[in-house]
Scaffold this active site. Structure first.
Site, PDB file in Angstrom:
ATOM      1  N   TYR A 169      -2.069  -1.120  10.456  1.00 15.82           N
ATOM      2  CA  TYR A 169      -2.177  -1.476   9.039  1.00 15.82           C
ATOM      3  C   TYR A 169      -0.959  -1.005   8.249  1.00 15.82           C
ATOM      4  CZ  TYR A 169      -4.080  -1.419   4.259  1.00 15.82           C
ATOM      5  OH  TYR A 169      -4.283  -1.593   2.900  1.00 15.82           O
TER       6      TYR A 169
ATOM      7  N   SER B 170       0.847  -1.190   0.000  1.00 15.84           N
ATOM      8  CA  SER B 170       0.000   0.000   0.000  1.00 15.84           C
ATOM      9  C   SER B 170       0.884   1.243   0.000  1.00 15.84           C
ATOM     10  CB  SER B 170      -0.887   0.013   1.255  1.00 15.84           C
ATOM     11  OG  SER B 170      -1.547   1.254   1.417  1.00 15.84           O
TER      12      SER B 170
END
Length: 237
Positions: free
Chosen positions: A143, A130
């Site tokens: 995350y 990401s």
């Protein structure tokens, strides 16, 4: 992680290119059935495989089932993820921290190691990291930390497996509209989601799928240890 969002788009894209698909998911049976149906409509076989890939035993059995039922394993896409937002550091419980790591990085290790003996020269492992790995949002600390680990795992594993002819790459999505967004974001943030990208909108899962197809194909035979960013023009450090 193929029940919805990026995983579903990639499953459909691979099926249209002639691949049989293992639809792995946690417990989203209704969503996963949609993915299975579109794979079948594309004329390919599928394995409906619910379960927690954060459990090492399940991950290893999943690989064994794949080889037993489909006869081979050529492509592993590590895409499953868990995220939740916390505005205060003290609100992140150890259980939440472990849950995020189990889903986002431990499962990737389990599946990759179990798949390795079955992969042949020309096979691919493709991981989903990401833009959070490069520019973390404070309220996505757990995350973002796992996504940084995915990036490092990808680069390191690519070197370990290079003599086996197995390529390892990653895709780094920016703001992509998937079910995880409204599930983990309040209404105000959801309404503004994607606006920070230079293209002024969130991306759609289908806009990532062609990158996964490329990385699995023979046309990417000289690409390994690389991270492809699909982020609507967001500059990364």
């Amino acid at each position: 992680g193929a029940d919805s969002g990026i995983g579903r788009a990639v499953a459909l894209a691979y099926a249209r290119e002639g691949a049989d698909i293992v639809v792995s998911y946690l417990d989203e049976q209704e969503d996963a059935q949609v993915t299975c149906d579109i794979v079948a409509e594309a004329g390919r076989r599928f394995i409906d495989a619910p379960g927690d890939i954060g459990d090492e035993r399940h991950s290893r059995k999943l690989v064994e089932r794949t080889v037993d039922e489909l006869g081979r394993l050529d492509i592993l896409v590590n895409n499953a993820a868990h995220q939740d937002r916390f505005e205060r550091f003290e609100d992140i419980s150890s259980a939440e921290w472990h849950r995020t790591f189990d889903a986002n990085i431990h499962a990737m290790f389990y599946l990759s190691q179990a798949a390795y003996p079955h992969l042949r020269p020309g096979s691919s492992i493709i991981n989903t990291t990401s833009v959070q790995a490069y520019s973390p949002s404070a309220n996505l600390l757990a995350y973002a930390t796992t996504k940084g680990a995915v990036l490092t795992f990808t680069k390191g594993l690519s070197q370990l497996l290079i003599d086996d002819g197995i390529r390892v790459n990653a895709v780094a999505p920016g703001p992509i509209w998937t079910p995880i967004i409204p599930a983990s974001t309040d209404a105000e943030q959801t309404a503004q989601f994607g606006g920070q990208a230079p293209l002024k909108r969130p991306g759609q899962p289908r806009e990532l799928a062609p990158v996964y197809v490329l990385l699995a194909s023979d046309e990417a035979s000289y690409i390994t240890g690389t991270v492809y960013t699909v982020a609507g023009g967001m500059p990364l450090p």
